[in-house]
Design a protein around this motif. Sequence first.
Motif, mmCIF file in Angstrom:
data_model
loop_
_atom_site.group_PDB
_atom_site.id
_atom_site.type_symbol
_atom_site.label_atom_id
_atom_site.label_comp_id
_atom_site.label_asym_id
_atom_site.label_seq_id
_atom_site.Cartn_x
_atom_site.Cartn_y
_atom_site.Cartn_z
ATOM 1 N N ALA A 183 14.025 -8.403 -9.191
ATOM 2 C CA ALA A 183 15.522 -7.885 -8.802
ATOM 3 C C ALA A 183 15.896 -7.808 -7.604
ATOM 4 N N ALA A 184 15.048 -7.427 -6.756
ATOM 5 C CA ALA A 184 15.189 -7.122 -5.367
ATOM 6 C C ALA A 184 14.741 -8.149 -4.422
ATOM 7 N N ILE A 185 14.653 -9.244 -4.806
ATOM 8 C CA ILE A 185 14.251 -10.570 -4.134
ATOM 9 C C ILE A 185 15.501 -10.870 -3.556
ATOM 10 N N GLU A 186 15.590 -11.138 -1.970
ATOM 11 C CA GLU A 186 16.694 -11.782 -1.439
ATOM 12 C C GLU A 186 16.334 -13.206 -0.847
ATOM 13 N N PRO A 187 16.993 -14.147 -0.850
ATOM 14 C CA PRO A 187 18.329 -14.333 -1.589
ATOM 15 C C PRO A 187 17.994 -14.202 -3.170
ATOM 16 N N LYS A 188 18.915 -13.891 -3.879
ATOM 17 C CA LYS A 188 18.857 -13.595 -5.242
ATOM 18 C C LYS A 188 18.453 -15.012 -6.100
ATOM 19 N N PRO A 189 17.283 -15.106 -6.978
ATOM 20 C CA PRO A 189 16.885 -16.139 -7.477
ATOM 21 C C PRO A 189 17.980 -16.624 -8.664
ATOM 22 N N SER B 162 11.749 -6.038 -29.210
ATOM 23 C CA SER B 162 12.376 -4.906 -28.596
ATOM 24 C C SER B 162 11.947 -4.983 -26.959
ATOM 25 N N LEU B 163 10.680 -5.085 -26.738
ATOM 26 C CA LEU B 163 10.249 -4.966 -25.518
ATOM 27 C C LEU B 163 10.758 -6.113 -24.522
ATOM 28 N N LYS B 164 11.012 -7.129 -25.300
ATOM 29 C CA LYS B 164 11.665 -8.311 -24.404
ATOM 30 C C LYS B 164 13.226 -7.995 -24.313
ATOM 31 N N LEU B 165 13.850 -7.483 -25.245
ATOM 32 C CA LEU B 165 15.308 -7.269 -24.988
ATOM 33 C C LEU B 165 15.441 -6.286 -23.940
ATOM 34 N N ASN B 166 14.503 -5.151 -23.957
ATOM 35 C CA ASN B 166 14.618 -4.095 -22.902
ATOM 36 C C ASN B 166 14.434 -4.422 -21.664
ATOM 37 N N THR B 167 13.306 -5.070 -21.177
ATOM 38 C CA THR B 167 13.045 -5.996 -20.251
ATOM 39 C C THR B 167 14.086 -6.869 -19.632
ATOM 40 N N MET B 168 14.850 -7.385 -20.558
ATOM 41 C CA MET B 168 16.152 -8.325 -20.016
ATOM 42 C C MET B 168 17.087 -7.441 -19.543
ATOM 43 N N ASN B 169 17.364 -6.333 -20.335
ATOM 44 C CA ASN B 169 18.308 -5.371 -19.728
ATOM 45 C C ASN B 169 18.088 -4.694 -18.380
ATOM 46 N N ARG B 170 16.906 -4.493 -18.281
ATOM 47 C CA ARG B 170 16.429 -3.733 -17.267
ATOM 48 C C ARG B 170 16.394 -4.644 -16.010
ATOM 49 N N LEU B 171 16.134 -6.063 -16.280
ATOM 50 C CA LEU B 171 16.203 -6.940 -14.928
ATOM 51 C C LEU B 171 17.896 -7.028 -14.687
ATOM 52 N N ASP B 172 18.641 -7.015 -15.681
ATOM 53 C CA ASP B 172 20.094 -7.117 -15.334
ATOM 54 C C ASP B 172 20.665 -6.071 -14.630
ATOM 55 N N ALA B 173 20.245 -4.841 -15.014
ATOM 56 C CA ALA B 173 20.835 -3.673 -14.716
ATOM 57 C C ALA B 173 20.276 -3.639 -13.241
ATOM 58 N N GLN B 174 19.062 -3.938 -12.829
ATOM 59 C CA GLN B 174 18.446 -3.953 -11.700
ATOM 60 C C GLN B 174 19.004 -4.864 -10.477
ATOM 61 N N LEU B 175 19.574 -5.923 -10.803
ATOM 62 C CA LEU B 175 20.097 -7.163 -10.251
ATOM 63 C C LEU B 175 21.576 -6.690 -9.858
ATOM 64 N N LYS B 176 22.257 -6.005 -10.681
ATOM 65 C CA LYS B 176 23.539 -5.601 -10.540
ATOM 66 C C LYS B 176 23.471 -4.413 -9.557
ATOM 67 N N LYS B 177 22.450 -3.601 -9.637
ATOM 68 C CA LYS B 177 22.171 -2.341 -8.659
ATOM 69 C C LYS B 177 21.912 -3.065 -7.276
ATOM 70 N N HIS B 178 21.295 -4.073 -7.163
ATOM 71 C CA HIS B 178 20.875 -4.622 -5.989
ATOM 72 C C HIS B 178 22.275 -5.310 -5.320
ATOM 73 N N ASN B 179 23.060 -5.897 -6.398
ATOM 74 C CA ASN B 179 24.414 -6.475 -5.849
ATOM 75 C C ASN B 179 25.552 -5.709 -5.607
ATOM 76 N N SER C 174 24.916 -14.143 -11.131
ATOM 77 C CA SER C 174 24.596 -15.390 -12.174
ATOM 78 C C SER C 174 23.457 -15.682 -11.871
ATOM 79 N N TYR C 175 22.761 -15.722 -13.070
ATOM 80 C CA TYR C 175 21.076 -16.241 -13.080
ATOM 81 C C TYR C 175 20.860 -16.605 -14.408
ATOM 82 N N ARG C 176 19.668 -17.044 -14.742
ATOM 83 C CA ARG C 176 19.229 -17.557 -16.239
ATOM 84 C C ARG C 176 17.789 -17.124 -16.353
#
Length: 628
Positions: A578-584, A599-616, A622-624
């Motif tokens: 999530a901290a990579i610049e420029p954003k992938p 549950s592990l997969k869902l929690n991981t995806m939620n964390r990735l989304d939250a961290q990307l928003k934090k860094h942004n 927008s990512y996939r």
Amino acid sequence: MENKVSMEIFNPINENLKKLESLFPEIVKDGQVDFEALKQELGQFEEVGKEKYELTWPGKTQAKQLANTDIVGRTLKYVPEDSKNPETTENLYIEGDNLEVLKLLRNSYYGKIKMIYIDPPYNTGNDFVYRDDYSVSAMENDKNEGNIDEEGNRLIKNQAGSGRFHSNWLNMMYPRLKLAKDILSDDGIIFISIANQEIDNLKKVCDEIFGSTNCLGIIDWESKTKCQNTKTAKYQLQNKQEYIFVYKKSSLRYEFALKLTEHRIYPEVDENGKRYRLEQIGEMSASGIRGRNTMIFSIDGVYPKEGNQWKYGIETIEKFRERGDLLIKNEKAYFRIREFDEEDKMEPFWSFISKEIGTAETAKAELKAIIGEHGFETVKPVALINKLIFHVCSNDKNSIILDFFSGSATTAHAVMQLNAEDGGNRKFIMVQLPEPCDEKSEAYKAGYKNICEIGKERIRRAGEKIKEEFKDKEGIENLDIGFKVFKVADTNIRWNNNSFKEAEDLYIKGLSKDALDFNPNFTDIDVVYEIMLRHRDFPLTSKIEKLSNIGERTYIFADAIVVCLEEKVTDKIVDGIAAIEPKPIKVIFRDSAFEDDISLKLNTMNRLDAQLKKHNQGKEQSYRVEFI
């Protein structure tokens, strides 16, 4: 529904459907074509009847289908030990059947190649062999006498007495030319060398694939200076020339780059900065029927020699004077010939190229001087290919040139040569089947086991030779004389569900998750390249970086796509991505890293989304995310 990395590399049917939909949006409905609606959109037109003008042959339908099918279960494997300057080069050398290679490259280079040059087999009865499913070019060796190839397939020589002699050649060429058109840019040009044996058939096939109106002409190249077989010279015409077909991809108007004619590069400059050259006012004999006393006069004190007269009359001389172009130097009269407008100074791209640029014989000697004995009989001169590249790629010095019948790699040599001459940064992609050299040949004795070894060595030596020749030229140290080597190979990824149970059993028995996801003998870099091939507009020379600060098996290519091959995805890895610049723009994980834990997969995806928003700074990113 989670996204999976597609097993497909390129779907031609979907691509064609998109083109049709862009023209007639209303005729594509839920991914299906409404042909009745298409007819209504086209309006009144005359449909083709059963009898129509076209070239057909046994196998044509299958050849078309072959071009329109994706390649499954194959990939390109990076060979670093054969590569030169792999960290900086933008050139490629690919070993394998060119039909497979074109399909593997089609997604990455769709519409990106400015120029294609190919020198395919001429179908002389000796120059290519074929198997049941495809044809390949071949040097004369034991295998084309009907032996077994490296994969255990029996090779059959396409002899002139064969009932499908021309059909076999057409079935080989048609799908390759179709694929070539896909990867040409809209302003791209293809050059195809050919001789008499298939010139008529090639013209009809190219007209069908590229369109007859896109034929820019046929070049006659004076390839020979002596008869190859003097015994037959009195029975038939002897061919001094070969031909090069020139087609553009689209209806866009094309303008070739042209060179200044040598005799119009004027050395002198007048008081107004205009270039010119001087020509002495000529004389001719004053005797006979052309003798005229009115042509004998003084030009500012200068007379013609006794018995001679001026070639120009006094009126013409006075016009020279009025223009300021009359000059007297060393008791001789001259007039200025001034430089014309730029278009008038250019030499056309003639449809005839003479032996002065090089012949097949001089090209063989040229190659021998670089690598020694080689066994090639149909080599093209570097200057010939250099000329073609100049006319097409002078205005785009960053263009890509492809040769998928690369042989001794003359095209690569020509690209490097032209880049050295004009400071360009053109890139080459060479494709060649690794056909074995005849064990009795001088090339084999010199250590070259197959054609690819000859081609790669020629590029290595030619590049160094060019750098030495241009060592005093500014910026020559930046000349790209390297290349990355890839070979066609079986897939690294276990796409086939039939093998899943077998892999799962191995995993349960205590082997790593790699046995579940990947085939034997894979490397992480192989997997990254295989994923890269499935992404549009990412060339194989894209930079791959290992993100060691995130994980031992996490990579990013082209600063855009993250490929995480870690066997377990931790919070540290997610936060690092999530901290990579420029954003992938995309992140790819292994499905097995989550061990069927939804549950592990869902929690991981939620964390990735939250961290990307934090860094942004709270903005949506927008990512996939995809999984393998």
